[in-house]
Design a protein around this motif. Structure first.
Motif, PDB file in Angstrom:
ATOM      1  N   LEU A   1      30.688   8.119  14.340  1.00 21.68           N
ATOM      2  CA  LEU A   1      29.376   8.549  13.876  1.00 21.68           C
ATOM      3  C   LEU A   1      29.461   9.087  12.446  1.00 21.68           C
ATOM      4  O   LEU A   1      28.624   8.776  11.593  1.00 21.68           O
ATOM      5  CB  LEU A   1      28.812   9.627  14.807  1.00 21.68           C
ATOM      6  CG  LEU A   1      27.442  10.205  14.419  1.00 21.68           C
ATOM      7  CD1 LEU A   1      26.392   9.101  14.393  1.00 21.68           C
ATOM      8  CD2 LEU A   1      27.036  11.312  15.384  1.00 21.68           C
ATOM      9  N   GLY A   2      30.506   9.878  12.183  1.00 21.47           N
ATOM     10  CA  GLY A   2      30.657  10.422  10.838  1.00 21.47           C
ATOM     11  C   GLY A   2      30.842   9.337   9.794  1.00 21.47           C
ATOM     12  O   GLY A   2      30.258   9.396   8.705  1.00 21.47           O
ATOM     13  N   THR A   3      31.646   8.335  10.124  1.00 21.90           N
ATOM     14  CA  THR A   3      31.855   7.226   9.185  1.00 21.90           C
ATOM     15  C   THR A   3      30.560   6.463   8.963  1.00 21.90           C
ATOM     16  O   THR A   3      30.227   6.089   7.831  1.00 21.90           O
ATOM     17  CB  THR A   3      32.946   6.278   9.719  1.00 21.90           C
ATOM     18  OG1 THR A   3      34.159   7.001   9.876  1.00 21.90           O
ATOM     19  CG2 THR A   3      33.167   5.113   8.764  1.00 21.90           C
ATOM     20  N   ALA A   4      29.823   6.214  10.038  1.00 22.35           N
ATOM     21  CA  ALA A   4      28.555   5.485   9.925  1.00 22.35           C
ATOM     22  C   ALA A   4      27.585   6.221   9.015  1.00 22.35           C
ATOM     23  O   ALA A   4      26.887   5.618   8.187  1.00 22.35           O
ATOM     24  CB  ALA A   4      27.954   5.284  11.307  1.00 22.35           C
ATOM     25  N   VAL A   5      27.535   7.535   9.153  1.00 23.09           N
ATOM     26  CA  VAL A   5      26.641   8.325   8.306  1.00 23.09           C
ATOM     27  C   VAL A   5      27.088   8.260   6.851  1.00 23.09           C
ATOM     28  O   VAL A   5      26.278   8.071   5.929  1.00 23.09           O
ATOM     29  CB  VAL A   5      26.592   9.793   8.800  1.00 23.09           C
ATOM     30  CG1 VAL A   5      25.859  10.669   7.783  1.00 23.09           C
ATOM     31  CG2 VAL A   5      25.921   9.876  10.160  1.00 23.09           C
ATOM     32  N   ARG A   6      28.395   8.397   6.604  1.00 20.96           N
ATOM     33  CA  ARG A   6      28.889   8.438   5.229  1.00 20.96           C
ATOM     34  C   ARG A   6      28.682   7.116   4.488  1.00 20.96           C
ATOM     35  O   ARG A   6      28.454   7.120   3.275  1.00 20.96           O
ATOM     36  CB  ARG A   6      30.374   8.821   5.219  1.00 20.96           C
ATOM     37  CG  ARG A   6      30.628  10.305   5.474  1.00 20.96           C
ATOM     38  CD  ARG A   6      32.075  10.665   5.188  1.00 20.96           C
ATOM     39  NE  ARG A   6      32.990  10.045   6.132  1.00 20.96           N
ATOM     40  CZ  ARG A   6      33.323  10.579   7.314  1.00 20.96           C
ATOM     41  NH1 ARG A   6      32.779  11.739   7.696  1.00 20.96           N
ATOM     42  NH2 ARG A   6      34.178   9.983   8.115  1.00 20.96           N
ATOM     43  N   VAL A   7      28.749   5.987   5.213  1.00 22.94           N
ATOM     44  CA  VAL A   7      28.594   4.697   4.531  1.00 22.94           C
ATOM     45  C   VAL A   7      27.157   4.185   4.594  1.00 22.94           C
ATOM     46  O   VAL A   7      26.870   3.085   4.131  1.00 22.94           O
ATOM     47  CB  VAL A   7      29.560   3.637   5.111  1.00 22.94           C
ATOM     48  CG1 VAL A   7      30.997   4.069   4.959  1.00 22.94           C
ATOM     49  CG2 VAL A   7      29.225   3.326   6.575  1.00 22.94           C
ATOM     50  N   GLY A   8      26.263   4.964   5.184  1.00 26.18           N
ATOM     51  CA  GLY A   8      24.856   4.574   5.200  1.00 26.18           C
ATOM     52  C   GLY A   8      24.492   3.551   6.243  1.00 26.18           C
ATOM     53  O   GLY A   8      23.512   2.810   6.073  1.00 26.18           O
ATOM     54  N   ALA A   9      25.251   3.490   7.347  1.00 19.83           N
ATOM     55  CA  ALA A   9      24.968   2.497   8.382  1.00 19.83           C
ATOM     56  C   ALA A   9      23.883   2.948   9.342  1.00 19.83           C
ATOM     57  O   ALA A   9      23.352   2.133  10.105  1.00 19.83           O
ATOM     58  CB  ALA A   9      26.242   2.180   9.167  1.00 19.83           C
ATOM     59  N   ILE A  10      23.560   4.218   9.349  1.00 21.35           N
ATOM     60  CA  ILE A  10      22.537   4.725  10.253  1.00 21.35           C
ATOM     61  C   ILE A  10      21.166   4.491   9.630  1.00 21.35           C
ATOM     62  O   ILE A  10      20.911   4.870   8.483  1.00 21.35           O
ATOM     63  CB  ILE A  10      22.732   6.232  10.534  1.00 21.35           C
ATOM     64  CG1 ILE A  10      24.129   6.471  11.116  1.00 21.35           C
ATOM     65  CG2 ILE A  10      21.658   6.747  11.469  1.00 21.35           C
ATOM     66  CD1 ILE A  10      24.392   5.751  12.417  1.00 21.35           C
ATOM     67  N   GLY A  11      20.297   3.851  10.379  1.00 25.42           N
ATOM     68  CA  GLY A  11      18.961   3.570   9.869  1.00 25.42           C
ATOM     69  C   GLY A  11      18.201   2.678  10.820  1.00 25.42           C
ATOM     70  O   GLY A  11      18.699   2.327  11.898  1.00 25.42           O
ATOM     71  N   PRO A  12      16.985   2.291  10.471  1.00 21.67           N
ATOM     72  CA  PRO A  12      16.181   1.434  11.351  1.00 21.67           C
ATOM     73  C   PRO A  12      16.871   0.094  11.597  1.00 21.67           C
ATOM     74  O   PRO A  12      17.653  -0.378  10.772  1.00 21.67           O
ATOM     75  CB  PRO A  12      14.874   1.248  10.559  1.00 21.67           C
ATOM     76  CG  PRO A  12      14.866   2.333   9.539  1.00 21.67           C
ATOM     77  CD  PRO A  12      16.292   2.626   9.221  1.00 21.67           C
TER      78      PRO A  12
END
Length: 458
Positions: free
Chosen positions: A112-123
């Motif tokens: 989850l932390g990696t996803a947030v840092r690289v901008g993968a979280i979104g619609p």
């Protein structure tokens, strides 16, 4: 600064429990992964969002079809697909989705932390328009089958001509020492089918799933049959009728936009079903076999040419590819060859011959991929960039699947014997494979071919 690929690679390796066999290149140009390995290029953050929302091969396919995920143009697509397939075999991972217990553990927090840092979280990114929408109606009803067939085949006859070549044959060719080009190998396959069926002048022939009419045209020209072809694709029917009229064969051949379950004008002396039975469905196959048996006159032959999957182990659940279902063959279904033979026998047929053409299909698919890639700009103009990417991916992946014996293809020759058991076949295979042809012109489809100046497929 640490790049996106450098952040992702160790997390993915931990999630999969195996070292990544591919390199990753992020949208920032930074790479990570084994040196010299095939490279996947993440062109933007949407590529990751496709995987977050659908962490399996369908998510990968959506990213690739939409253009958010790319294969390094300096590397061979087959190398990348082979590496991904080896990873799936090694990890037995059909999905990248972590277990629920892992989501709240250290691994889940790192992911989850990696996803947030690289901008993968979104619609969720929009689905590519080439993806089949949810089909309505009961599975393999007449209306639903028409919709499924239309999704695959009604994408433009000119696009299929570019991919398949002038023969317009959408099934595996038959490569022999003499037939060493795609067009010659496709003519050899058409003739092989005709010889197995024992065609003679004046015979009534039904071609189930007739495509663009190539088999019927070959049978009419070289064996003198009177033939009927049926298809559920409006584009195929239109193209087949046009080709037949231009060839001057309209008095011998008829094309109908019709389901096999609607045919009621038997008996026929020969029936071919080439590359169509994969659409029938396991639950309908007994009915399919019984209807074809009923349409044959006693002594008539059926040539069933069909892709087969490997048999499942006891307790193993058959899983269709979500990519193939969503983009290529909605409601398609593969059965092991043993099951197909058994159901044909249960319908009353006597099985006289089974021939595997697995390696032939692998070579054919590579030739089709070559045709597509060699005229890529025109292919995208004829359909769409996404559709061309779908066909490239599915044909290349299928070629590898045939080469590695994960799927096969077989021609089954079956006979409806007479009441006293007479098959009508000569005593040896060599005899019934070598009937005399009727006289007729060679199969051509363009003035350039007739002059011998047609472009050779790649």
């Amino acid at each position: 600064m640490t790049g996106a690929a450098q952040r992702l690679a160790p997390v993915l390796a931990e999630l999969l429990g195996a070292e990544l066999p591919i390199r990753l290149r992020g949208w920032d140009g930074v790479e990570a992964g084994p040196p010299g390995a095939p490279t996947l290029v993440l062109r933007n953050r949407r590529a990751l969002r496709h995987l977050i929302w659908r962490p399996d091969e369908l998510g990968l396919a959506r990213a690739y079809v939409s253009g958010d995920l790319e294969v390094d143009p300096e590397r061979d697509l087959y190398d990348v697909l082979t590496a991904v397939a080896r990873l799936a075999e090694r990890t037995e991972a059909a999905t990248l989705r972590p277990r629920l217990a892992d989501v709240f553990g250290p691994q889940g927090r790192r992911l989850l932390g990696t996803a947030v840092r690289v901008g993968a979280i979104g619609p969720r990114p929009p689905l590519p328009p080439e993806e089949a929408r949810r089909l309505k109606g009961s599975r393999h009803s007449l209306g639903r089958d028409r919709t499924a067939i239309s999704h695959h085949y009604d994408v433009g006859n000119d696009f299929y001509r570019l991919v398949l070549g002038p023969s317009m044959v959408y099934s595996c060719a038959y490569w022999t020492p003499e037939a060493d080009t795609l067009e010659l190998a496709q003519e050899a396959k058409l003739d092989l089918v005709c010889r197995k069926l024992g065609l003679r002048p004046g015979m009534r022939m039904l071609d189930v799933g007739c495509g663009w009419g190539s088999l019927l045209m070959h049978a009419a020209r070289h064996y003198g049959v009177v033939g009927t072809g049926i298809t559920l694709s409006a584009e195929q029917a239109r193209g087949a009728r046009q080709r037949i009229a231009e060839a001057g064969l309209s008095d011998q051949l008829t094309i109908r936009l019709q389901d096999y379950r609607e045919v009621a004008d038997g008996p026929y002396q020969a029936i071919s079903s080439v590359g169509m039975a994969e659409h029938v469905g396991t639950e309908q196959y007994r009915r399919y076999a019984g209807l074809l048996y009923g349409l044959l006159t006693p002594g008539g032959r059926l040539l069933n040419h069909q892709i087969a999957r490997r048999p499942s182990t006891p307790g193993e659940r058959y899983r269709t590819s979500p990519f193939i279902t969503a983009y290529v063959f909605p409601d398609g279904d593969l059965s092991p060859i043993g099951q197909t033979v058994s159901l044909l026998e249960q319908a009353g047929f006597e099985i006289r011959d089974v021939e595997s053409l697995r390696e032939h299909y692998a070579r054919t698919l590579r030739a089709w991929v070559g045709n597509l890639e060699s005229d890529w700009a025109r292919a995208t103009q004829l359909t769409s960039v996404g559709r061309a990417r779908v066909w490239r991916l599915y044909m290349a992946a299928s070629a590898l699947a045939f080469e590695e014996n994960r799927i096969g293809v077989n021609q089954v020759l079956a006979v409806r014997t007479t009441a006293d058991g007479d098959s009508g076949l000569p005593g040896t295979r060599d005899e019934w494979l070598a009937p005399a042809r009727a006289q007729g012109p060679e199969l051509t489809d363009s003035p350039e071919e007739e002059r011998g100046t047609a472009r050779e497929p790649a």
